[in-house]
Design a protein around this motif. Structure first.
Motif, PDB file in Angstrom:
ATOM      1  N   GLN A  79       3.123 -15.497 -20.028  1.00 28.16           N
ATOM      2  CA  GLN A  79       4.512 -15.105 -20.290  1.00 28.16           C
ATOM      3  C   GLN A  79       5.363 -15.208 -19.021  1.00 28.16           C
ATOM      4  O   GLN A  79       6.504 -15.679 -19.053  1.00 28.16           O
ATOM      5  N   HIS A  82       6.272 -18.880 -18.078  1.00 29.24           N
ATOM      6  CA  HIS A  82       7.357 -19.409 -18.908  1.00 29.24           C
ATOM      7  C   HIS A  82       8.700 -18.813 -18.499  1.00 29.24           C
ATOM      8  O   HIS A  82       9.720 -19.512 -18.449  1.00 29.24           O
ATOM      9  N   LEU A  89      12.233 -15.317 -21.963  1.00 31.89           N
ATOM     10  CA  LEU A  89      10.911 -14.986 -22.466  1.00 31.89           C
ATOM     11  C   LEU A  89      10.574 -15.796 -23.702  1.00 31.89           C
ATOM     12  O   LEU A  89      11.471 -16.230 -24.442  1.00 31.89           O
ATOM     13  N   GLY A  93       6.937 -12.695 -26.184  1.00 24.72           N
ATOM     14  CA  GLY A  93       6.782 -12.136 -24.846  1.00 24.72           C
ATOM     15  C   GLY A  93       6.919 -10.626 -24.765  1.00 24.72           C
ATOM     16  O   GLY A  93       6.039  -9.955 -24.200  1.00 24.72           O
TER      17      GLY A  93
END
Length: 430
Positions: A79, A82, A89, A93
């Motif tokens: 998470q 990214h 998110l 997430g």
């Protein structure tokens, strides 16, 4: 039953230093490329090396502590990567983050207080089943009911406790509190390095989670430090098991052998033996024999003259005086011999021993205890031209010890060679 040291702040010092170093690294505005690369691979490296170490020593508890922390790191790292790459998110997430925040302290606390059992395979399967079940059920519920689960996790249950500086969901803090209380109680009940490291590692997780998305590298750095805290505690305990005698707390035979390899040309070795130790065991039992060994060790530990005591084996102890000659050591040896002889060991009837601490305190010093005299005999030898190796000096000290036994015990005897090569045996005054 294993003997453990009393509660000490020094038990926490290595873990606190590691955690402090991690926090300092997290607070740096920019980490250079070397440290960034290091902390990117360090959690995986610690899992592999620490896991191999745990398997080799049969440490199931620590193995699954590392696995739980790494699994949380793996889920959160996906998470965080990214978020750093895109600035937003993933759809799942927030749910993944809040679930990890709740499950990490609970699993950490559970594995921390879950002691190893006799059957390692069954114990490992049980711990693995718990890990798979917890994350499996959580993943299934998150997939089936993502929005209701997220709402339940982030719900404000205690409005009076709501504060801007509490970055995690409210339900997470009781989880950390319960886990921390359980780990603290375990340390107070059984103080040891690993039990001191576990609460510090839990604190590291609590400090890490709010910074997963706000500080680059916080997740990698603090996860590495938490895992390193556990691995270092395992290594410290393994060292103590190998080099320190569990019963008396003195350095053991292996520690003595290591020290003998680093001696100079001048040193003195004394061999001390508990008088009539077999009679203590035969008459009073091995529990009393253990008390005798602890008593003798506690007095030998205080030897002066630059000496240090070691548990040689059985009822025999070694006192090493680097850089000394016999004349400089005899007074110190006589002091510890006398200290042992002057201490009356109180033997109490176990069947009448009170269970209440206050009653026991009131009865101490009463007439029901039977005093027993404990004495030791000591043989001393020094390095010389005829004895150039530690093994030869120990052998000479053993011969002097036999002479002390033959002289009636409870005395110090020295042995050396005169100019003509004849053995001379001299004794100290009693």
């Amino acid at each position: 039953m294993p003997q453990h040291a009393p509660v000490r702040l020094t038990h926490f010092l290595p873990s606190l230093l590691l955690l402090t170093g991690g926090l300092v690294a997290v607070w740096q505005p920019v980490l250079n490329e070397f440290f960034t690369s290091l902390f990117n691979v360090l959690p995986t490296l610690l899992l592999l090396l620490g896991g191999a170490f745990c398997i080799g020593y049969g440490r199931q508890r620590e193995l699954f502590l590392l696995a739980a922390v790494y699994l949380g790191y793996f889920l959160l790292d996906t998470q965080a990567d990214h978020f750093r790459a895109t600035g937003r998110l993933l759809a799942q997430g927030p749910l993944v983050f809040h679930l990890c925040s709740l499950l990490l302290p609970l699993l950490y606390g559970l594995y921390g207080i879950w002691r190893e059992r006799t059957h390692l395979l069954q114990d490992g399967l049980a711990r693995g089943a718990v890990l798979v079940a917890v994350f499996g059920v959580a993943a299934a519920l998150a997939r089936r009911f993502p929005e209701p689960m997220l709402d339940w996790l982030v719900a404000v249950r205690w409005p009076a406790l709501e504060a801007s500086w509490l970055a995690l969901a409210q339900i997470v803090y009781p989880a950390f509190l319960v886990a921390g209380a359980a780990l603290a109680a375990q340390y107070l009940r059984q103080p040891r390095l690993l039990h001191a490291a576990m609460p510090v590692g839990l604190l590291g997780l609590l400090l890490m989670l709010p910074q997963v998305f706000t500080r680059p590298g916080a997740l990698n750095i603090l996860t590495s430090q938490v895992m390193l805290i556990i691995v270092v505690a395992i290594a410290q305990e393994a060292y103590l098991m190998a080099f320190r005698d569990e019963l008396t707390g003195l350095p053991g035979r292996r520690a003595l052998n290591e020290r003998l390899q680093r001696l100079g040309r001048q040193y003195v070795i004394a061999m001390a033996d508990v008088d009539h130790f077999k009679a203590f065991n035969d008459t009073h039992g091995h529990d009393v024999g253990d008390q005798v060994l602890k008593l003798v060790a506690s007095r030998l530990r205080k030897v002066g003259g630059g000496g240090r005591a070691y548990r040689y084996g059985g009822e025999e102890f070694t006192l090493l005086f680097p850089g000394r000659d016999i004349e400089a050591c005899l007074a110190s040896l006589e002091v510890v011999r006398q200290a042992v002889a002057d201490y009356p060991l109180q033997l109490r009837d176990k069947s009448s021993r009170p269970t209440d601490h206050e009653q026991g305190r009131q009865r101490r010093g009463g007439g029901s205890a039977k005093p027993v005299s404990v004495t030791i005999s000591i043989g001393v030898a020094e390095a010389s031209g005829a004895r150039r190796t530690p093994e030869a000096v120990i052998k000479a000290a053993d011969q002097a010890l036999y002479a002390a036994k033959a002289a009636g015990r409870n005395c110090v005897r020295t042995q050396g060679m005169n100019r003509r090569g004849a053995v001379r045996v001299a004794g100290t005054k009693r």
